[in-house]
Motif scaffolding. Structure first.
Motif, PDB file in Angstrom:
ATOM      1  N   THR A 182       0.697  -1.836   0.123  1.00 37.99           N
ATOM      2  CA  THR A 182      -0.374  -0.206   0.114  1.00 37.99           C
ATOM      3  C   THR A 182       0.794   1.313  -0.073  1.00 37.99           C
ATOM      4  OG1 THR A 182      -1.866  -1.177   1.164  1.00 37.99           O
ATOM      5  CG2 THR A 182      -2.048   0.686   1.469  1.00 37.99           C
ATOM      6  N   PRO A 183       1.031   2.003  -1.314  1.00 39.91           N
ATOM      7  CA  PRO A 183       2.102   3.420  -0.741  1.00 39.91           C
ATOM      8  C   PRO A 183       1.334   4.011   0.906  1.00 39.91           C
ATOM      9  CG  PRO A 183      -0.364   3.819  -2.399  1.00 39.91           C
ATOM     10  CD  PRO A 183      -0.548   1.824  -1.942  1.00 39.91           C
ATOM     11  N   MET A 184       3.049   4.113   0.864  1.00 42.89           N
ATOM     12  CA  MET A 184       2.822   4.897   2.673  1.00 42.89           C
ATOM     13  C   MET A 184       1.796   6.003   3.025  1.00 42.89           C
ATOM     14  SD  MET A 184       6.716   6.128   2.677  1.00 42.89           S
ATOM     15  CE  MET A 184       6.779   7.425   1.182  1.00 42.89           C
ATOM     16  N   TYR A 185       2.360   6.934   2.098  1.00 40.75           N
ATOM     17  CA  TYR A 185       1.222   8.225   2.431  1.00 40.75           C
ATOM     18  C   TYR A 185      -0.318   7.621   3.100  1.00 40.75           C
ATOM     19  CZ  TYR A 185       4.903  10.177  -0.014  1.00 40.75           C
ATOM     20  OH  TYR A 185       5.729  10.379  -0.460  1.00 40.75           O
ATOM     21  N   ASP A 186      -1.168   6.875   2.402  1.00 42.71           N
ATOM     22  CA  ASP A 186      -2.613   5.608   2.840  1.00 42.71           C
ATOM     23  C   ASP A 186      -2.147   5.164   4.089  1.00 42.71           C
ATOM     24  OD1 ASP A 186      -3.047   7.199   0.841  1.00 42.71           O
ATOM     25  OD2 ASP A 186      -2.997   5.284  -0.745  1.00 42.71           O
ATOM     26  N   LEU A 187      -1.005   4.909   4.801  1.00 46.73           N
ATOM     27  CA  LEU A 187      -1.197   4.219   5.721  1.00 46.73           C
ATOM     28  C   LEU A 187      -0.966   5.298   6.661  1.00 46.73           C
ATOM     29  CD1 LEU A 187       1.350   1.259   5.022  1.00 46.73           C
ATOM     30  CD2 LEU A 187      -1.476   0.428   5.836  1.00 46.73           C
ATOM     31  N   ASP A 188      -0.748   4.246   8.305  1.00 44.58           N
ATOM     32  CA  ASP A 188      -1.003   4.873   9.516  1.00 44.58           C
ATOM     33  C   ASP A 188      -0.357   4.422  10.222  1.00 44.58           C
ATOM     34  OD1 ASP A 188      -1.030   6.111  12.406  1.00 44.58           O
ATOM     35  OD2 ASP A 188      -2.977   5.083  12.445  1.00 44.58           O
ATOM     36  N   LEU A 189       1.126   5.250  10.495  1.00 43.01           N
ATOM     37  CA  LEU A 189       2.766   4.717  10.597  1.00 43.01           C
ATOM     38  C   LEU A 189       2.541   5.534  12.438  1.00 43.01           C
ATOM     39  CD1 LEU A 189       3.726   5.005   7.500  1.00 43.01           C
ATOM     40  CD2 LEU A 189       3.187   2.765   8.411  1.00 43.01           C
ATOM     41  N   LYS A 211       5.129 -12.547   8.452  1.00 42.21           N
ATOM     42  CA  LYS A 211       4.816 -11.649   9.996  1.00 42.21           C
ATOM     43  C   LYS A 211       4.726 -10.416  10.112  1.00 42.21           C
ATOM     44  CE  LYS A 211       6.789 -15.360  11.837  1.00 42.21           C
ATOM     45  NZ  LYS A 211       5.888 -16.285  11.858  1.00 42.21           N
ATOM     46  N   CYS A 212       4.814  -9.265   9.407  1.00 43.29           N
ATOM     47  CA  CYS A 212       4.401  -7.873   9.102  1.00 43.29           C
ATOM     48  C   CYS A 212       3.228  -8.459   9.481  1.00 43.29           C
ATOM     49  CB  CYS A 212       4.823  -7.301   8.042  1.00 43.29           C
ATOM     50  SG  CYS A 212       6.876  -6.877   8.805  1.00 43.29           S
ATOM     51  N   ASP A 213       3.061  -6.728   9.359  1.00 42.42           N
ATOM     52  CA  ASP A 213       1.119  -6.219  10.031  1.00 42.42           C
ATOM     53  C   ASP A 213       0.729  -5.326   8.474  1.00 42.42           C
ATOM     54  OD1 ASP A 213       0.384  -6.750  12.692  1.00 42.42           O
ATOM     55  OD2 ASP A 213       2.503  -5.403  12.963  1.00 42.42           O
ATOM     56  N   PHE A 214       1.239  -3.974   7.869  1.00 42.51           N
ATOM     57  CA  PHE A 214       1.685  -4.206   6.802  1.00 42.51           C
ATOM     58  C   PHE A 214       2.470  -3.977   6.011  1.00 42.51           C
ATOM     59  CE2 PHE A 214      -0.563  -1.600  10.414  1.00 42.51           C
ATOM     60  CZ  PHE A 214      -2.342  -1.998  10.012  1.00 42.51           C
ATOM     61  N   THR A 215       2.448  -4.160   4.708  1.00 43.01           N
ATOM     62  CA  THR A 215       3.619  -3.578   3.251  1.00 43.01           C
ATOM     63  C   THR A 215       3.495  -2.485   3.187  1.00 43.01           C
ATOM     64  OG1 THR A 215       1.894  -4.654   1.623  1.00 43.01           O
ATOM     65  CG2 THR A 215       4.263  -6.178   3.348  1.00 43.01           C
ATOM     66  N   ALA A 216       3.912  -2.135   2.710  1.00 40.78           N
ATOM     67  CA  ALA A 216       4.017  -0.353   2.638  1.00 40.78           C
ATOM     68  C   ALA A 216       5.185   0.159   1.437  1.00 40.78           C
ATOM     69  CB  ALA A 216       4.552   0.934   3.551  1.00 40.78           C
ATOM     70  N   SER A 217       4.552   0.786   0.637  1.00 40.72           N
ATOM     71  CA  SER A 217       5.440   0.774  -0.758  1.00 40.72           C
ATOM     72  C   SER A 217       5.735   2.405  -0.970  1.00 40.72           C
ATOM     73  CB  SER A 217       4.703   0.349  -2.126  1.00 40.72           C
ATOM     74  OG  SER A 217       3.576   1.606  -2.349  1.00 40.72           O
TER      75      SER A 217
END
Length: 245
Positions: A182-189, A211-217
């Motif tokens: 998911t584009p990193m700007y669309d994730l709550d980090l 094991k990761c909760d999210f993948t960010a692009s």
């Protein structure tokens, strides 16, 4: 942190280094050499999970700084490694949600040094690297980190996936960099976070990614398909910094 001698040569010196508890990243042994002291050294290396390479006499002669290697040369960590708990303690003492950077198989010491430098400036509490198939804290890493290695702890773990699992139980969640994420700007980090960066060629390994909760692009506009690992780490770390403000 104390600076250590990097190259250790000669049988007694290498055995001593193992027994004194120094972190030996890599051991080079003359191929075919089977006598008692060398067997003892190999046994110590296996006990400590040290990377072991059998090489020719020519290769050892090239690597040797003293000219008297006696068939064994060890590379010691240039700096002391921290424990993962030490890193969490730093976050706690600062009253901040933990921010960790985990590296899955970064082999280029310049990239490792650059990432440690970025980790320091972005306010990450520490860096976690795996024991195998990855650069250790060599003099090149220390130099490239531009002094950051004196302030930012680096922990070395046997199994990155298992470490992620253990940290998840402490309330930290994990995001890994992946071109198909998911584009990193669309994730709550925000909140307690571990940023996972993969190796230069392979990216994050399947086991670790699972094991990761999210993948960010990272959004890419150009004509080539990927950023250098240390640049990717910097871009993502600073998106985390922006969101944590």
């Amino acid at each position: 942190m104390r600076y250590e001698e990097l190259t250790i040569e000669g049988r007694n010196a290498v055995i001593e280094a193992f027994r004194s508890g120094k972190t030996i990243d890599k051991l080079f042994v003359l191929d075919g050499c089977q006598d008692g002291p060398v067997r003892t050294i190999i046994r110590e290396a296996k006990k400590h999970d040290t990377l072991l390479q059998f090489v020719t006499k020519e290769r050892l002669d090239q690597m040797s700084e003293t000219g008297s290697h006696q068939g064994v040369i060890a590379y010691a960590a240039a700096y002391e490694y921290a424990e993962v708990d030490d890193i969490l303690k730093i976050a706690e003492e600062k009253g901040e949600a933990p921010f960790l950077i985990l590296l899955d198989g970064i082999e280029d010491p310049h990239n490792l040094g650059a990432i440690i430098r970025t980790a320091n400036l972005a306010g990450a509490h520490g860096v976690i690297i795996p024991k195998r198939r990855a650069a250790g804290l060599t003099a090149t890493v220390a130099k490239t980190s531009a002094g950051a290695l004196n302030y930012t702890p680096v922990a070395k773990v046997t199994n990155l996936a298992k470490t992620i699992e253990e940290l998840k139980q402490k309330g930290i969640w994990f995001v890994c960099a992946d071109m198909n994420g998911t584009p990193m700007y669309d994730l709550d980090l925000k909140g307690p976070i571990g940023l996972v960066i993969g190796s230069e060629g392979e990216g994050v390994s399947r086991l670790v990614k699972e094991k990761c909760d999210f993948t960010a692009s990272i959004p890419m506009k150009g004509d080539i398909d990927s950023l250098n690992a240390s640049v990717a780490a910097g871009v993502m770390a600073y998106e985390i910094v922006r969101q944590r403000r």
